[in-house]
Design an enzyme around this catalytic site. Sequence first.
Site, PDB file in Angstrom:
ATOM      1  N   LYS A 233      31.378  22.770  28.055  1.00  0.00           N
ATOM      2  CA  LYS A 233      31.385  24.233  28.066  1.00  0.00           C
ATOM      3  C   LYS A 233      32.181  24.830  29.218  1.00  0.00           C
ATOM      4  O   LYS A 233      32.513  26.016  29.201  1.00  0.00           O
ATOM      5  CB  LYS A 233      29.950  24.762  28.061  1.00  0.00           C
TER       6      LYS A 233
ATOM      7  N   SER B 212      20.185  29.566  28.613  1.00  0.00           N
ATOM      8  CA  SER B 212      19.235  28.814  29.435  1.00  0.00           C
ATOM      9  C   SER B 212      19.733  27.402  29.670  1.00  0.00           C
ATOM     10  O   SER B 212      19.033  26.568  30.234  1.00  0.00           O
ATOM     11  CB  SER B 212      17.870  28.756  28.735  1.00  0.00           C
TER      12      SER B 212
ATOM     13  N   GLU C 117      23.764  16.997  13.265  1.00  0.00           N
ATOM     14  CA  GLU C 117      22.746  18.023  13.514  1.00  0.00           C
ATOM     15  C   GLU C 117      21.361  17.438  13.255  1.00  0.00           C
ATOM     16  O   GLU C 117      21.179  16.630  12.345  1.00  0.00           O
ATOM     17  CB  GLU C 117      22.999  19.211  12.572  1.00  0.00           C
TER      18      GLU C 117
ATOM     19  N   GLY D 190      16.575  21.174  13.103  1.00  0.00           N
ATOM     20  CA  GLY D 190      17.362  22.344  13.511  1.00  0.00           C
ATOM     21  C   GLY D 190      18.653  22.352  12.722  1.00  0.00           C
ATOM     22  O   GLY D 190      19.737  22.328  13.281  1.00  0.00           O
TER      23      GLY D 190
ATOM     24  N   ASP E 206      20.311  24.477  10.724  1.00  0.00           N
ATOM     25  CA  ASP E 206      20.829  25.746  10.228  1.00  0.00           C
ATOM     26  C   ASP E 206      22.289  25.657   9.792  1.00  0.00           C
ATOM     27  O   ASP E 206      22.693  26.275   8.801  1.00  0.00           O
ATOM     28  CB  ASP E 206      20.662  26.840  11.279  1.00  0.00           C
TER      29      ASP E 206
ATOM     30  N   SER F 145      29.126  15.432  24.368  1.00  0.00           N
ATOM     31  CA  SER F 145      29.277  16.826  24.780  1.00  0.00           C
ATOM     32  C   SER F 145      28.787  17.131  26.186  1.00  0.00           C
ATOM     33  O   SER F 145      29.274  18.064  26.823  1.00  0.00           O
ATOM     34  CB  SER F 145      28.567  17.744  23.776  1.00  0.00           C
TER      35      SER F 145
END
Length: 315
Positions: A50, A75, A201, A205, A207, A300
């Site tokens: 990130k 967070s 995924e 979770g 989605d 990641s």
Amino acid sequence: MDKQQLMECHERIKPFIHNTPVLTSRLIDGMAGARLFFKCENFQRMGAFKMRGAANAIMQLTESQKQNGVVTHSSGNFAQALSLAAQSMGVKAHIVMPRNAPQVKKDAVRGYGGNIIECEPTLEAREQESKEIQKKYGATFIHPSNDDAVILGQGTACKELLELHPDLDHVITPVGGGGLIAGTALAAAYFGNGCKTIGGEPFEGDDAYRSLLSGTIEGNITTNTIADGLKTQLGDRNFPIIQKHVERIIRVTEEEIVSAMRLVWERLKIICEPSSAVALAAVLREKETFKDKKIGVIISGGNVDLVHLPFQKPL
């Protein structure tokens, strides 16, 4: 977002990021029945990919915007990334974090110079507090994943991987808010030789998996997953890219995530966080899909709470 924009983004952020190493393991290759190339963003500044998107987003601001600072709500890793990127460029960063965020994460944000504003642990509270900061300071809001500059920045990790290994058949990333997989998919489309992007995924979770099936952005039914970085949902900027360029998303169990995480620690001799292990877990779950292929795997991040490791026996 075209190929030229991605190339310019990469050149722009190079002074502020690491070109992270790519590791391999013959043992893991044997287990997978494929050749795996791990792009280790756990070695990135602040410990996750990130930093790339955060740096690019800040660098795209005008001088007057930089003077007024930036704000985000997070967070996790983006809170740290935006704080460090802003500090590196002499920009004030305001970070809205839920009151119940782990103290270790708050300490990291403060260590990178971020100004923390605590709020109730709901998305509505995060967004409201962010708007108040924008009004109070004139700060520019930067979304952790649903932002064009952020998406382009995240795509530079895959671009670097393909520069070393241009003949990859697939590249696979975890899927959370969608910034990483969208940027990766663009890089694979622009710089790969027929390289296809696949997401990993958790079932707890899923989605993004359901969103690809339905054609609309779905919310999470449950977020009872150890992969805490993947509890967010897709946005209107990254979802169309994912629809166009991502081949499919593979769901994995919590047990498979823990097993893959342990494998990375034991065999690659590196630290990765649970969210990162989802990509490898997906490869190991569907070995037939990847049999005899060359696969890029984006590790990641490596920001973990060492006191609460999922494979650690109680003392």
